[in-house]
Design a protein around this motif. Sequence first.
Motif, short mmCIF file in Angstrom:
data_model
loop_
_atom_site.label_atom_id
_atom_site.label_comp_id
_atom_site.label_asym_id
_atom_site.label_seq_id
_atom_site.Cartn_x
_atom_site.Cartn_y
_atom_site.Cartn_z
N SER A 162 0.87 -1.18 0.00
CA SER A 162 0.00 0.00 0.00
C SER A 162 0.91 1.23 0.00
CB SER A 162 -0.90 0.00 1.24
OG SER A 162 -1.43 1.29 1.48
N THR A 174 -5.03 2.05 -9.07
CA THR A 174 -5.44 3.02 -8.05
C THR A 174 -4.35 4.03 -7.74
OG1 THR A 174 -4.76 1.57 -6.21
CG2 THR A 174 -7.02 1.36 -7.01
N ASN A 204 -5.56 -4.46 -9.55
CA ASN A 204 -5.03 -4.62 -8.19
C ASN A 204 -4.77 -6.07 -7.80
OD1 ASN A 204 -7.17 -2.04 -7.86
ND2 ASN A 204 -5.09 -1.74 -7.11
N LEU A 218 -1.87 -1.63 -4.11
CA LEU A 218 -2.97 -0.68 -4.14
C LEU A 218 -2.56 0.61 -3.43
CD1 LEU A 218 -5.66 -1.95 -1.56
CD2 LEU A 218 -3.46 -3.03 -1.82
N GLN A 260 -5.40 5.11 -0.16
CA GLN A 260 -6.83 5.41 0.02
C GLN A 260 -7.72 4.22 -0.36
OE1 GLN A 260 -7.57 7.97 1.83
NE2 GLN A 260 -5.38 8.44 1.77
N THR A 261 -7.32 3.47 -1.38
CA THR A 261 -8.04 2.23 -1.70
C THR A 261 -7.88 1.23 -0.57
OG1 THR A 261 -7.95 2.46 -4.11
CG2 THR A 261 -8.05 0.22 -3.24
N TRP A 318 -10.84 -0.54 1.69
CA TRP A 318 -10.95 -1.98 1.97
C TRP A 318 -10.84 -2.24 3.47
CZ3 TRP A 318 -11.27 -6.76 -0.72
CH2 TRP A 318 -11.65 -6.61 -2.06
N ASN A 358 -13.80 9.41 0.65
CA ASN A 358 -14.11 8.57 -0.51
C ASN A 358 -15.50 8.00 -0.36
OD1 ASN A 358 -10.96 8.23 -0.05
ND2 ASN A 358 -11.36 7.99 -2.23
N ALA A 374 -11.78 3.24 -7.75
CA ALA A 374 -11.60 2.81 -6.36
C ALA A 374 -10.75 1.56 -6.31
CB ALA A 374 -12.96 2.57 -5.70
N TRP A 375 -11.07 0.57 -7.17
CA TRP A 375 -10.24 -0.61 -7.35
C TRP A 375 -10.71 -1.35 -8.59
CZ3 TRP A 375 -13.61 -0.30 -3.10
CH2 TRP A 375 -14.70 -1.16 -3.12
N CYS A 433 -15.12 5.55 -7.34
CA CYS A 433 -15.47 6.35 -6.17
C CYS A 433 -15.33 7.82 -6.53
CB CYS A 433 -14.57 6.02 -4.97
SG CYS A 433 -12.84 6.51 -5.20
N GLU A 481 -13.83 11.39 -4.78
CA GLU A 481 -12.92 11.72 -3.68
C GLU A 481 -12.80 13.23 -3.52
OE1 GLU A 481 -9.16 9.48 -2.87
OE2 GLU A 481 -8.21 11.38 -3.46
#
Length: 528
Positions: A79, A205, A241, A269, A272-273, A277, A298, A317-318, A332, A334
């Motif tokens: 991440s 993402t 992803n 990812l 923020q994604t 999750w 988001n 978003a993903w 999404c 944001e």
Amino acid sequence: MSAHIAALDVGTTSVRCFVQDENCSIKGSAVEAVELLNPKPGYFEIEPEALWAKIVKVITAAIHDAKLKPEDITCLTISTQRCTFLTWNHRTKEYYHNFITWKDVRADELVDRWNSSCTMRTMNGVSYALFLVTRNARWLAGSVLKMMNGQVTPRLLHEIEHNKRLQGALREGTARLELLDSWILYKLRSGNGLNPDVEHITDITSSTATGLYDPFTLSWSSIIPLMFGIDLKILPRVVDNGYKSFGYVHPAAFGKDWANSQIPIAASLSDQTAAMWGSQCFNKGDCKVTMGTGAFLNVVTGKDCQAAITGLYPLVAWQLKQKKNKCRTVYCIEGASHDCGTVISWAQSCGLFAEPAETAEIAESVPDTNDVFFMPAFSGLGPPVNDYKAATGFIGMTPSTTKGHLVRALLESIVFRVVQLIESAENETDTKLQVIRVDGGVSRNDFVCQFLADACNVKVERAQNTESSILGATYLAGINHGIWKDAEDIKKYRVVDRLFIPRPELYDGIRKRLKKWNRAIERFGDWY
């Protein structure tokens, strides 16, 4: 058999790695502070090799802390912060500059120049005309498109304009651009450059927030070469992803102790994604607010890429591969307030309190701010105000103003900015939020969470596990690797720490204060 997932999270202030098992129990962890360089006012950089040394250190230390060996790790997941980038020659390892972070404002003058240019105004006008004809949301988004410092585009253009080594490398075709995730993936997969021919890839993402990517066409924007002259060949290829060819961590990236390891990279990812999750925001209308260095809102819009006209922006978003190799893309919307944790850090450095944990009690020691207001605009004011020349400061102080009033005004201002984002998102998506899930360091502040619930008249839910990005990256890796079947399989791991219930009797009074705070924006606006 037990599974062990190593989750690496590279943020603006820290590099962290957590090793968790198949029950999401933390078995080991390690944290290192990121050294943020400030060579000139407005410049915020990270030296890449120093960052790499910290990445190696935290992964190694977390595995050791878990009392495991590298070969015991089932898979690794990543991440990363978005919109932090560098350019280099990956074969010679020559960096043309340090990582330029998303906080950097060196391109401020260039942003102003472009946003007021005939080229930008023409593009906005043509896009709006196309929207009137086609009613396509893509053209509506284009009609209000503006450059922002937080995007990669202006800072990259600034470097191309001022960096002679980069100019030469671009002419020779030896330079390439790395987002933070693509650079880490290259280092891990190539054995720190031992095999320089590994794919040049970034996850979708991380690319989607750069300003170079078009979420409506799911590709690098074809407008970029035409408007800015940036060759898209220097950019990494965008993958989903759960990309099945992420491959393995090359043992040479970590040394001889890793010789017997073969650790799959199961997911990559953006932070923020990962937080979405981690907060288990999987369905349309689900909302999370990450309150860390900045505050990021988001709202999941599902299969629809939602155009916005208030300064919020549509993102992927993903994206994950489904059966028959078809991709399922979830979108999404944001919005960001870039000054959240930074405001608290600044106030601490000024001596308003010794520790951030004290601020809730200090704020609650007074019934209100005694008509003192604070404007949190070290990075200007983002959507829906969109005034990047706004100033920071207190207004309304009198001889009766106390430290309690100042601290309360500071915390209320953080919430007021989040309220602006929430109301803009509700208007843009025509959705009334049912619950706001919060994460990040500032979300541990009870006063902030309760005030947010009261100001929005919406329940605010805070999870027990504060490591939302780490947890989200772990969830996705576990599903991709087959440890868990799907999102339903991981719902049992979300434990709510506290649910903040709005107090309707306070709503009208807070809205009056918010209205007066909005008047203060006019006083601090367009200052620089």
